[in-house]
Design a protein around this motif. Structure first.
Motif, PDB file in Angstrom:
ATOM      1  N   ILE A   1       1.252  12.833  -5.653  1.00 59.78           N
ATOM      2  CA  ILE A   1       1.034  13.489  -4.366  1.00 59.78           C
ATOM      3  C   ILE A   1       0.067  12.619  -3.558  1.00 59.78           C
ATOM      4  O   ILE A   1      -1.030  12.316  -4.014  1.00 59.78           O
ATOM      5  CB  ILE A   1       0.446  14.910  -4.552  1.00 59.78           C
ATOM      6  N   VAL A   2       0.496  12.226  -2.376  1.00 62.55           N
ATOM      7  CA  VAL A   2      -0.308  11.371  -1.510  1.00 62.55           C
ATOM      8  C   VAL A   2      -1.035  12.201  -0.458  1.00 62.55           C
ATOM      9  O   VAL A   2      -2.178  11.912  -0.112  1.00 62.55           O
ATOM     10  CB  VAL A   2       0.577  10.292  -0.845  1.00 62.55           C
ATOM     11  N   ASP A   3      -0.369  13.243   0.042  1.00 64.96           N
ATOM     12  CA  ASP A   3      -0.976  14.076   1.083  1.00 64.96           C
ATOM     13  C   ASP A   3      -0.314  15.446   1.063  1.00 64.96           C
ATOM     14  O   ASP A   3       0.901  15.548   0.906  1.00 64.96           O
ATOM     15  CB  ASP A   3      -0.791  13.420   2.454  1.00 64.96           C
ATOM     16  N   GLY A   4      -1.122  16.486   1.206  1.00 66.15           N
ATOM     17  CA  GLY A   4      -0.590  17.837   1.252  1.00 66.15           C
ATOM     18  C   GLY A   4      -0.972  18.652   0.027  1.00 66.15           C
ATOM     19  O   GLY A   4      -1.764  18.236  -0.803  1.00 66.15           O
TER      20      GLY A   4
ATOM     21  N   ARG B   1      -3.545  16.206  -2.921  1.00 61.07           N
ATOM     22  CA  ARG B   1      -3.604  14.747  -2.848  1.00 61.07           C
ATOM     23  C   ARG B   1      -4.271  14.144  -4.090  1.00 61.07           C
ATOM     24  O   ARG B   1      -5.231  14.709  -4.623  1.00 61.07           O
ATOM     25  CB  ARG B   1      -4.345  14.413  -1.564  1.00 61.07           C
ATOM     26  N   ASP B   2      -3.707  13.034  -4.532  1.00 62.46           N
ATOM     27  CA  ASP B   2      -4.196  12.244  -5.662  1.00 62.46           C
ATOM     28  C   ASP B   2      -3.824  12.799  -7.034  1.00 62.46           C
ATOM     29  O   ASP B   2      -4.229  12.239  -8.047  1.00 62.46           O
ATOM     30  CB  ASP B   2      -5.704  12.003  -5.583  1.00 62.46           C
ATOM     31  N   TYR B   3      -3.051  13.876  -7.101  1.00 65.77           N
ATOM     32  CA  TYR B   3      -2.566  14.360  -8.394  1.00 65.77           C
ATOM     33  C   TYR B   3      -1.281  13.630  -8.769  1.00 65.77           C
ATOM     34  O   TYR B   3      -0.497  13.242  -7.900  1.00 65.77           O
ATOM     35  CB  TYR B   3      -2.273  15.865  -8.338  1.00 65.77           C
ATOM     36  N   ALA B   4      -1.088  13.482 -10.061  1.00 62.48           N
ATOM     37  CA  ALA B   4       0.150  12.900 -10.587  1.00 62.48           C
ATOM     38  C   ALA B   4       0.830  13.932 -11.467  1.00 62.48           C
ATOM     39  O   ALA B   4       0.168  14.737 -12.137  1.00 62.48           O
ATOM     40  CB  ALA B   4      -0.143  11.639 -11.386  1.00 62.48           C
TER      41      ALA B   4
ATOM     42  N   ASN C   1       0.879  -1.163   0.000  1.00 60.14           N
ATOM     43  CA  ASN C   1       0.000   0.000   0.000  1.00 60.14           C
ATOM     44  C   ASN C   1       0.919   1.216   0.000  1.00 60.14           C
ATOM     45  O   ASN C   1       1.360   1.689   1.050  1.00 60.14           O
ATOM     46  CB  ASN C   1      -0.911  -0.017   1.227  1.00 60.14           C
ATOM     47  N   ILE C   2       1.237   1.707  -1.179  1.00 57.68           N
ATOM     48  CA  ILE C   2       2.249   2.758  -1.303  1.00 57.68           C
ATOM     49  C   ILE C   2       1.781   4.075  -0.689  1.00 57.68           C
ATOM     50  O   ILE C   2       2.600   4.840  -0.177  1.00 57.68           O
ATOM     51  CB  ILE C   2       2.699   2.919  -2.764  1.00 57.68           C
ATOM     52  N   ASP C   3       0.489   4.345  -0.708  1.00 57.74           N
ATOM     53  CA  ASP C   3      -0.005   5.566  -0.055  1.00 57.74           C
ATOM     54  C   ASP C   3       0.279   5.515   1.441  1.00 57.74           C
ATOM     55  O   ASP C   3       0.731   6.492   2.038  1.00 57.74           O
ATOM     56  CB  ASP C   3      -1.500   5.746  -0.293  1.00 57.74           C
ATOM     57  N   ARG C   4       0.025   4.371   2.063  1.00 54.15           N
ATOM     58  CA  ARG C   4       0.265   4.218   3.495  1.00 54.15           C
ATOM     59  C   ARG C   4       1.747   4.396   3.813  1.00 54.15           C
ATOM     60  O   ARG C   4       2.116   5.107   4.746  1.00 54.15           O
ATOM     61  CB  ARG C   4      -0.216   2.860   3.989  1.00 54.15           C
ATOM     62  N   LEU C   5       2.612   3.765   3.009  1.00 52.25           N
ATOM     63  CA  LEU C   5       4.057   3.910   3.233  1.00 52.25           C
ATOM     64  C   LEU C   5       4.499   5.358   3.054  1.00 52.25           C
ATOM     65  O   LEU C   5       5.302   5.865   3.827  1.00 52.25           O
ATOM     66  CB  LEU C   5       4.849   3.015   2.282  1.00 52.25           C
ATOM     67  N   ALA C   6       3.993   6.020   2.010  1.00 52.59           N
ATOM     68  CA  ALA C   6       4.377   7.417   1.771  1.00 52.59           C
ATOM     69  C   ALA C   6       3.969   8.300   2.944  1.00 52.59           C
ATOM     70  O   ALA C   6       4.728   9.176   3.367  1.00 52.59           O
ATOM     71  CB  ALA C   6       3.762   7.917   0.474  1.00 52.59           C
ATOM     72  N   LYS C   7       2.790   8.071   3.491  1.00 47.75           N
ATOM     73  CA  LYS C   7       2.331   8.871   4.638  1.00 47.75           C
ATOM     74  C   LYS C   7       3.173   8.601   5.879  1.00 47.75           C
ATOM     75  O   LYS C   7       3.376   9.485   6.696  1.00 47.75           O
ATOM     76  CB  LYS C   7       0.856   8.588   4.919  1.00 47.75           C
TER      77      LYS C   7
END
Length: 148
Positions: free
Chosen positions: A72-75, A96-99, A24-30
């Motif tokens: 972008i995962v958060d911020g 968040r959620d933009y690439a 879960n890459i979002d969780r790791l990034a956070k």
């Protein structure tokens, strides 16, 4: 482990090399507390996690030999992109959620304009950093790049 245990499982933040990895890459990034941590380095691709402090940035850079994908995962961030270092003519506020997709030979910077650390992950093809790279701060990253 039962199924619920797996759903809560988070691997350590470390470079797993060219081994298969499901994460879960979002969780790791956070969870990543450092400016840059590599989590997967293969022969042709690399994934890094980044945490950019409030008012911090990645720093204006250009990669001549690789394409880059940033999510972008958060911020909240300001993305600046351009073919010329002095004319970053493609600018957009993202959250968040933009690439962000950056072709080789393109100048870019990502600035944290939010009130919390900016959490993101970056994919380089081919790899940009040595296996097991961890830079606790931007200053540490710059020192390693200038002396490496």
């Amino acid at each position: 482990m039962n199924r619920n245990s797996y759903s809560n499982y988070t691997p350590d933040i470390r470079d797993y090399g060219a081994q298969p990895l499901i994460v879960n890459i979002d969780r790791l990034a956070k969870q990543n507390p450092y400016y840059r941590s590599t989590i997967w380095t293969g022969d042709d691709l690399q994934v890094t996690l980044m945490s950019i402090p409030i008012h911090g940035d990645i720093g204006l850079e250009m990669h001549s030999n690789l394409d880059q994908f940033i999510r972008i995962v958060d911020g909240c961030a300001l993305v600046q992109i351009g073919k010329n270092k002095a004319a970053l003519d493609y600018t957009q506020r993202v959250n968040r959620d933009y690439a962000v997709l950056i072709p080789a030979n393109t100048w870019h910077n990502i600035i944290n304009i939010g009130n919390t650390p900016l959490k993101l992950y970056s994919v380089y093809a081919p790899p940009q950093h040595p296996f097991e790279t961890v830079h606790k701060t931007k200053a540490a990253a710059e020192a390693a790049e200038n002396h490496g």
